[in-house]
Design a protein around this motif. Structure first.
Motif, PDB file in Angstrom:
ATOM      1  N   TYR A   1      -3.908   9.832  -8.859  1.00  0.00           N
ATOM      2  CA  TYR A   1      -3.397   8.529  -8.435  1.00  0.00           C
ATOM      3  C   TYR A   1      -1.916   8.673  -8.119  1.00  0.00           C
ATOM      4  CZ  TYR A   1      -7.548   5.952  -9.812  1.00  0.00           C
ATOM      5  OH  TYR A   1      -8.810   5.469  -9.889  1.00  0.00           O
ATOM      6  N   CYS A   2      -1.482   7.937  -7.120  1.00  0.00           N
ATOM      7  CA  CYS A   2      -0.066   7.898  -6.752  1.00  0.00           C
ATOM      8  C   CYS A   2       0.740   7.351  -7.928  1.00  0.00           C
ATOM      9  CB  CYS A   2       0.083   6.991  -5.538  1.00  0.00           C
ATOM     10  SG  CYS A   2       1.766   6.626  -5.093  1.00  0.00           S
ATOM     11  N   CYS A   3       1.993   7.757  -7.968  1.00  0.00           N
ATOM     12  CA  CYS A   3       2.884   7.237  -9.011  1.00  0.00           C
ATOM     13  C   CYS A   3       3.140   5.751  -8.811  1.00  0.00           C
ATOM     14  CB  CYS A   3       4.214   7.977  -8.954  1.00  0.00           C
ATOM     15  SG  CYS A   3       5.032   7.763  -7.360  1.00  0.00           S
TER      16      CYS A   3
ATOM     17  N   LEU B   1       0.962  16.862 -16.075  1.00  0.00           N
ATOM     18  CA  LEU B   1       1.500  17.082 -14.732  1.00  0.00           C
ATOM     19  C   LEU B   1       1.116  15.926 -13.825  1.00  0.00           C
ATOM     20  CD1 LEU B   1       2.744  19.088 -12.580  1.00  0.00           C
ATOM     21  CD2 LEU B   1       0.414  19.892 -12.214  1.00  0.00           C
ATOM     22  N   HIS B   2       2.100  15.411 -13.119  1.00  0.00           N
ATOM     23  CA  HIS B   2       1.806  14.406 -12.092  1.00  0.00           C
ATOM     24  C   HIS B   2       1.659  15.116 -10.750  1.00  0.00           C
ATOM     25  CE1 HIS B   2       2.045  11.119  -9.302  1.00  0.00           C
ATOM     26  NE2 HIS B   2       3.173  11.578  -8.814  1.00  0.00           N
ATOM     27  N   ASP B   3       0.603  14.775 -10.021  1.00  0.00           N
ATOM     28  CA  ASP B   3       0.371  15.368  -8.701  1.00  0.00           C
ATOM     29  C   ASP B   3       0.925  14.457  -7.619  1.00  0.00           C
ATOM     30  OD1 ASP B   3      -1.227  17.829  -8.994  1.00  0.00           O
ATOM     31  OD2 ASP B   3      -2.635  16.505 -10.022  1.00  0.00           O
ATOM     32  N   PRO B   4       2.004  14.837  -6.965  1.00  0.00           N
ATOM     33  CA  PRO B   4       2.494  14.009  -5.857  1.00  0.00           C
ATOM     34  C   PRO B   4       1.471  14.005  -4.717  1.00  0.00           C
ATOM     35  CG  PRO B   4       4.141  15.617  -6.563  1.00  0.00           C
ATOM     36  CD  PRO B   4       2.853  16.005  -7.194  1.00  0.00           C
ATOM     37  N   CYS B   5       0.975  12.839  -4.352  1.00  0.00           N
ATOM     38  CA  CYS B   5      -0.104  12.768  -3.343  1.00  0.00           C
ATOM     39  C   CYS B   5       0.221  13.555  -2.097  1.00  0.00           C
ATOM     40  CB  CYS B   5      -0.364  11.354  -2.859  1.00  0.00           C
ATOM     41  SG  CYS B   5      -0.180  10.095  -4.035  1.00  0.00           S
ATOM     42  N   ASN B   6       1.478  13.432  -1.664  1.00  0.00           N
ATOM     43  CA  ASN B   6       1.834  14.048  -0.387  1.00  0.00           C
ATOM     44  C   ASN B   6       1.687  15.557  -0.396  1.00  0.00           C
ATOM     45  OD1 ASN B   6       2.690  12.103   1.636  1.00  0.00           O
ATOM     46  ND2 ASN B   6       4.107  11.426   0.058  1.00  0.00           N
ATOM     47  N   ALA B   7       1.985  16.179  -1.514  1.00  0.00           N
ATOM     48  CA  ALA B   7       1.889  17.636  -1.565  1.00  0.00           C
ATOM     49  C   ALA B   7       0.490  18.078  -1.991  1.00  0.00           C
ATOM     50  CB  ALA B   7       2.925  18.197  -2.533  1.00  0.00           C
TER      51      ALA B   7
ATOM     52  N   CYS C   1       0.881  -1.175   0.000  1.00  0.00           N
ATOM     53  CA  CYS C   1       0.000   0.000   0.000  1.00  0.00           C
ATOM     54  C   CYS C   1       0.909   1.212   0.000  1.00  0.00           C
ATOM     55  CB  CYS C   1      -0.877  -0.034   1.255  1.00  0.00           C
ATOM     56  SG  CYS C   1      -1.507   1.564   1.800  1.00  0.00           S
ATOM     57  N   THR C   2       0.612   2.185  -0.856  1.00  0.00           N
ATOM     58  CA  THR C   2       1.516   3.330  -0.995  1.00  0.00           C
ATOM     59  C   THR C   2       1.183   4.487  -0.042  1.00  0.00           C
ATOM     60  OG1 THR C   2       0.159   4.400  -2.658  1.00  0.00           O
ATOM     61  CG2 THR C   2       1.807   2.837  -3.462  1.00  0.00           C
ATOM     62  N   LEU C   3       0.243   4.261   0.865  1.00  0.00           N
ATOM     63  CA  LEU C   3      -0.189   5.317   1.790  1.00  0.00           C
ATOM     64  C   LEU C   3      -0.714   6.550   1.050  1.00  0.00           C
ATOM     65  CD1 LEU C   3       2.742   5.324   4.428  1.00  0.00           C
ATOM     66  CD2 LEU C   3       0.736   3.879   4.388  1.00  0.00           C
TER      67      LEU C   3
ATOM     68  N   PRO D   1       6.929  16.966 -10.103  1.00  0.00           N
ATOM     69  CA  PRO D   1       7.736  17.762  -9.172  1.00  0.00           C
ATOM     70  C   PRO D   1       7.962  17.057  -7.836  1.00  0.00           C
ATOM     71  CG  PRO D   1       5.508  18.650  -9.316  1.00  0.00           C
ATOM     72  CD  PRO D   1       5.535  17.427 -10.172  1.00  0.00           C
ATOM     73  N   CYS D   2       8.482  15.859  -7.885  1.00  0.00           N
ATOM     74  CA  CYS D   2       8.772  15.096  -6.667  1.00  0.00           C
ATOM     75  C   CYS D   2       9.839  14.077  -7.005  1.00  0.00           C
ATOM     76  CB  CYS D   2       7.500  14.399  -6.171  1.00  0.00           C
ATOM     77  SG  CYS D   2       7.806  13.054  -5.019  1.00  0.00           S
ATOM     78  N   SER D   3      10.869  14.057  -6.193  1.00  0.00           N
ATOM     79  CA  SER D   3      12.000  13.189  -6.467  1.00  0.00           C
ATOM     80  C   SER D   3      11.596  11.712  -6.475  1.00  0.00           C
ATOM     81  CB  SER D   3      13.060  13.430  -5.394  1.00  0.00           C
ATOM     82  OG  SER D   3      14.237  12.800  -5.743  1.00  0.00           O
ATOM     83  N   ASN D   4      10.828  11.303  -5.473  1.00  0.00           N
ATOM     84  CA  ASN D   4      10.413   9.905  -5.424  1.00  0.00           C
ATOM     85  C   ASN D   4       9.546   9.536  -6.608  1.00  0.00           C
ATOM     86  OD1 ASN D   4      11.740   9.521  -3.076  1.00  0.00           O
ATOM     87  ND2 ASN D   4       9.934   9.042  -1.858  1.00  0.00           N
ATOM     88  N   CYS D   5       8.637  10.433  -6.946  1.00  0.00           N
ATOM     89  CA  CYS D   5       7.752  10.145  -8.075  1.00  0.00           C
ATOM     90  C   CYS D   5       8.593   9.991  -9.338  1.00  0.00           C
ATOM     91  CB  CYS D   5       6.739  11.259  -8.291  1.00  0.00           C
ATOM     92  SG  CYS D   5       5.787  11.689  -6.832  1.00  0.00           S
ATOM     93  N   LYS D   6       9.606  10.852  -9.489  1.00  0.00           N
ATOM     94  CA  LYS D   6      10.455  10.753 -10.687  1.00  0.00           C
ATOM     95  C   LYS D   6      11.151   9.397 -10.721  1.00  0.00           C
ATOM     96  CE  LYS D   6      12.818  14.572 -10.240  1.00  0.00           C
ATOM     97  NZ  LYS D   6      13.580  15.818 -10.286  1.00  0.00           N
TER      98      LYS D   6
ATOM     99  N   GLY E   1       5.083   4.783  -6.367  1.00  0.00           N
ATOM    100  CA  GLY E   1       6.352   4.715  -5.640  1.00  0.00           C
ATOM    101  C   GLY E   1       6.220   5.288  -4.240  1.00  0.00           C
ATOM    102  N   GLY E   2       4.991   5.590  -3.846  1.00  0.00           N
ATOM    103  CA  GLY E   2       4.784   6.226  -2.554  1.00  0.00           C
ATOM    104  C   GLY E   2       5.146   5.321  -1.391  1.00  0.00           C
ATOM    105  N   SER E   3       5.326   5.933  -0.228  1.00  0.00           N
ATOM    106  CA  SER E   3       5.590   5.244   1.044  1.00  0.00           C
ATOM    107  C   SER E   3       6.911   4.485   1.030  1.00  0.00           C
ATOM    108  CB  SER E   3       4.453   4.287   1.410  1.00  0.00           C
ATOM    109  OG  SER E   3       4.530   3.097   0.657  1.00  0.00           O
TER     110      SER E   3
HETATM  111  S1  SF4 Z   1       5.973   9.070  -4.525  1.00  0.00           S
HETATM  112 FE1  SF4 Z   1       4.993  10.849  -5.268  1.00  0.00          FE
HETATM  113  S2  SF4 Z   1       2.942  10.231  -5.969  1.00  0.00           S
HETATM  114 FE2  SF4 Z   1       3.750   8.639  -4.936  1.00  0.00          FE
HETATM  115  S3  SF4 Z   1       3.040   8.896  -2.783  1.00  0.00           S
HETATM  116 FE3  SF4 Z   1       4.998   9.985  -2.867  1.00  0.00          FE
HETATM  117  S4  SF4 Z   1       4.477  11.937  -3.438  1.00  0.00           S
HETATM  118 FE4  SF4 Z   1       2.702  10.604  -3.869  1.00  0.00          FE
END
Ligand code: SF4
Ligand code: SF4
Ligand code: SF4
Lengths: 310, 538
Positions: B432-434, B392-398, B173-175, B483-488, B436-438
């Motif tokens: 939707y999360c990329c 544009l990808h929306d990073p869930c966390n931000a 689960c990617t939280l 605009p998120c390192s993890n997402c990239k 790669g979350g959590s």
């Molecule tokens: S990696 Fe990016 S899209 Fe995925 S949970 Fe983290 S911020 Fe969200």
């Protein structure tokens, strides 16, 4: 005083104590860290796309404005019409909505019955204009509520049994709860057939309010309806059907609680208390020493530099 | 499958059949998906994998029944601690509410990208792990819990099979908390995963190696989860200055440890290693806009990540407190968080009630500041330099978890020609999360990489392809701005596996890179497309 009256007081007391205990349990839990989820309606109409104060430059310098009206406008349809389900799970909403709405209406019917009882005590029985108006509302809300509730229960039981996604996660108790509520609606309806103005029911409520013996004789159906209802009333606070509690706390205190910490003395005092709590987590890296160290100590220690920091 | 079946002894609870995985849009409509790579026989004998044949934790199998019993007992004692205010004041209230109130309606299931991608595998239902935990708590920790347990629906057997599978399941689960946003009673199954991970880490010392030993421990020990030491960061910054000079013809000084600067800028240190153009672009933009900022080279201070957010409150607090302390020592007015979604949430939101107000320093999103720079007019942009389709990808966390939705969009609109920017469906707070979350973006133990690409990342791949339908000619270059390192990191891995650039011409980058690319002052293109540059890290 008859046994049924004593039972009514008893069940009422259990309900009040049980429900209050439940509210108290959650209300007295520590303030948790922020865990909000957007959109948050009080962020205002211009943030209807789910934006927050974090979109403003130097947000901490700005006056914080919460749009309470937008919040109510969001919560009202959410509670009355269960919007979340309507939007995301329509096939269940078709049954869940009449069920919940029926429940609300029958509770409103009961409230009008109680008002009617008080009016009667004040010398305004249904023969008077206001008494008759309240009686009509009692009947309207009560009966429509019972019918809707019953439709909902039947639909939900069938849906839960036939939809494998739901039947797999359902336990016998889930069906029992639904059927129990269905029995209240059904017997309520049958009471209405026998007692179309709910006159006997009102007399009963008068006796409960005044702690005096009953004037009218309850029918068998009245007894049955009352017993099923009272049992449920006393049982309810101890079940997950009290999810209005979570609806309040999870929305108001979790999902929508985005108040930034700007050094409010009350909040600071709480945080200081929490940081003093002893920790007993056992994993080695926590180094809690079985509760000898508190949050402040373990969080300000970096075990990998072995340097105590303030 | 009923949650109770999780305790069933057996080699593997479910098989993942690629034929059931959600289908992909063109040009992948006939793509033959391969199975998730199986573990080798040797790995199978050593690691727990009885959930779905995947091992994210490389959890060793207990050697004796006594060892098993001890672990099971620890699990139960950890669960009990989660429900006490002393050990879990941070999340106790939402956890207890979520454990008590599920109405079993399954509305959340359709919101979950993992469940959907897997072809509706029951074990990936948002409620599955929550239900297991709920049932264990009810049966084993509540008074009279064993009475009528079957009738009340929580007759579950607590054994090692359950514990081992639940440990793995905590890492499926990617939280992203998409499930929580649709639940009609407010239950948060993402939070339950979070708490479950905490239980394993804080009580049993079990966590994914990449986020604990090689993550938060390295962060606290060497200064960065990448292992980059305090001694190395100064050199790396110098390299960046050289590279900037090469790319722009201008020598820019990146200010280090400048006391009294207005802003402390913190990057996800992964950027320095994998996408140095990102911190370079920040330096170019901040220089051009005349922003008074600094970067810290103090231990922990040059790496904005906080992996504790995903699995351990104590590790979280240690890092967050260090971040704030460094900012206070430097005397900055605010901390600006670079392009890292989880660092945004960690430092801005979660750390907000960790310390009394006087020990906090205001934190701001770089997206907000970048928008402010665009609005100020201090930098001239020529949108025609970004003349390609962009999504544009929306990073869930931000975004969903912080409400920063508009600034990054406004920036993109300002730096691309009209009509070039298009949204994914859905987007913003419903994104939707990329996948790669959590921590998934950095996790690669066992055969987990294959799982995270094919399953947790599947929905994002669908969305990215969906945004460019009708324009799939690989000759036509297209960009995903993430605009998120993890997402990239996750998007890079997905693109590599499915050869997305080769087949469709879709590539990815961050927001600041696109901004610098559009700067009027910038003579050569700043963006690198694969194949154009010798040393791109495709
Ligand atoms: S990696 Fe990016 S899209 Fe995925 S949970 Fe983290 S911020 Fe969200
Ligand atoms: S949507 Fe909420 S109430 Fe419904 S099953 Fe999911 S967690 Fe439970
Ligand atoms: S948090 Fe996201 S990945 Fe986890 S169960 Fe919920 S929807 Fe699925």
């Amino acid at each position: 005083m008859s046994w049924i009256q004593i039972l009514t007081y008893l069940c009422g007391a259990i309900f009040i104590v049980g429900f209050a205990a439940k509210l108290l349990k959650y209300a007295t839990m520590p303030m948790h860290v922020r865990w909000e989820l957007y959109p948050i309606p009080h962020e205002g109409k211009h943030k209807s796309y789910g934006g927050s104060f974090y979109e403003e430059i130097d947000h901490w310098k700005q006056e914080r404005h919460k749009d309470h009206m937008a919040m109510y406008m969001f919560m009202l349809p959410e509670i009355l019409f269960i919007r979340a389900l309507y939007e995301d799970n329509k096939s269940l909403w078709y049954w869940s909505f009449p069920f919940h709405f029926g429940l609300y209406l029958s509770i409103a019917g009961l409230a009008f019955l109680t008002i009617g009882a008080f009016l009667q005590l004040l010398g305004l029985p249904p023969a008077t204009a206001i008494g008759s108006f309240v009686q009509s509302l009692t009947i309207l809300f009560g009966v429509v509520g019972y019918i809707l509730g019953l439709i909902g229960v039947v639909g939900l039981v069938i849906k839960r049994m036939t939809d494998t996604e739901l039947s797999e996660v359902s336990a016998p108790i889930d069906y029992m709860n639904l059927i129990w509520l269905g029995a209240i609606f059904l017997t309520g309806l049958l009471v209405w057939f026998q007692d179309p103005g709910f006159a006997i029911s009102r007399e009963y409520l008068v006796s409960i309010i005044t702690f005096s013996p009953m004037k009218a004789q309850l029918s068998l159906m009245h007894y049955l309806n009352l017993l099923i209802f009272l049992g449920f009333f006393a049982y309810f606070p101890f079940t997950h059907m009290t999810h209005m509690v979570s609806k309040y706390f999870m929305w108001d205190k979790v999902k929508f609680d985005d108040d930034p910490n700007r050094g409010d003395p009350g909040v600071d005092a709480k945080i200081k208390t929490y940081l003093g709590y002893p920790v007993t987590w056992s994993a080695a890296h926590i180094d809690a020493q079985g509760g000898r160290r508190n949050w402040a100590e373990i969080a300000t220690t970096n075990p990998w530099t072995k340097k105590e920091e303030k | 499958m009923k949650p109770e079946e999780i305790s069933k002894p057996g080699e593997q609870l479910v098989d993942l059949n690629p034929q059931n995985f959600a289908t992909l849009p063109p040009p992948y409509e006939n793509y033959k998906e391969s199975p998730v790579a199986p573990l080798t026989d040797d790995q199978k004998t050593r690691w727990e994998h009885s959930l779905d044949g995947v091992s994210a934790l490389t959890l060793p199998k207990p050697q004796t029944p006594e060892e098993e019993e001890k672990l099971v007992a620890s699990f139960l004692s950890g669960l009990e601690k989660l429900m006490t205010k002393e050990n879990n004041w941070t999340f106790m209230q939402p956890l207890m509410l979520s454990l008590e109130y599920c109405a079993k309606c399954q509305t959340c299931a359709d919101a979950c990208p993992v469940f959907e991608a897997s072809g509706h595998k029951d074990i990936y239902r948002p409620t599955f792990r929550a239900d297991v935990l709920r049932k264990v708590a009810k049966k084993y920790l509540s008074p009279g819990g064993k009475i009528l347990a079957g009738f009340r629906g929580h007759d579950i057997d607590l054994n090692w099979d359950l514990v081992a599978r639940l440990a793995e399941l905590a890492y499926r689960c990617t939280l992203c908390r998409r499930c929580a946003s649709v639940c009609p009673v407010g239950v948060d199954n993402g939070l339950i995963t979070h708490e479950l991970r905490k239980l394993f880490s804080q009580e049993l010392g079990i966590a994914a190696a990449e986020i604990h030993e090689k993550g938060s421990v390295k962060h606290l020990k060497f200064g960065s989860s990448t292992g980059m030491t305090t001694a190395a960061i100064g050199d790396i910054i110098e390299y960046l200055e050289d590279d900037i000079e090469e790319k722009t013809g201008k020598r820019i000084k990146i200010p280090l440890n400048k006391k009294g600067a207005e802003i402390l800028l913190v990057h996800n240190a992964g950027e320095f290693m994998s996408w140095p153009e990102n911190p370079m672009a920040f330096a170019i933009l901040f220089d051009a806009a005349g922003i008074d900022y600094t970067i810290s080279t103090d231990l922990v201070g040059y790496d904005a990540v906080n992996y504790g957010l995903w699995y351990d409150d104590v590790q979280f607090a240690r890092v967050a407190i260090k971040h704030l302390e460094i900012a206070r020592e430097l005397g900055v007015k605010k901390i600006v968080i670079g392009e890292c979604g989880h660092a945004h949430k960690a430092l801005s939101v979660i750390a907000d009630r960790l310390l009394p107000g006087d020990q906090l320093i205001p934190r701001e999103s770089s997206y907000t500041l970048l928008w402010d720079i665009v609005k100020s007019g201090k930098i001239k942009f020529d949108p025609s330099k970004n003349d390609f389709p962009v999504t544009l990808h929306d990073p869930c966390n931000a975004v969903r978890l912080m409400g920063i939705v508009k600034p990054q969009r406004e920036v993109l609109r300002a730096i691309t020609p009209p009509g070039r920017f298009r949204e994914m469906t859905p987007h913003g707070v419903e994104n939707y999360c990329c996948g790669g979350g959590s921590g998934f973006a950095i996790m690669s133990s066992g055969n987990f990489t294959d799982w995270k690409i094919k399953l947790s990342g599947r929905k994002k791949l669908q969305q990215i392809l969906g945004a460019f339908q009708g324009e799939m000619d690989p000759e036509l270059k297209k960009m995903v701005c993430a605009p998120c390192s993890n997402c990239k990191g996750q998007i890079r891995d997905i693109m590599e596996t499915y050869e997305v650039y080769e087949k469709t011409g879709i590539w990815y980058t961050g927001l600041v890179e696109m901004m610098v690319n559009a700067m009027v002052e910038q003579e050569q293109p700043f963006l690198d497309w694969p194949g154009e540059d010798e040393d791109d890290d495709m």
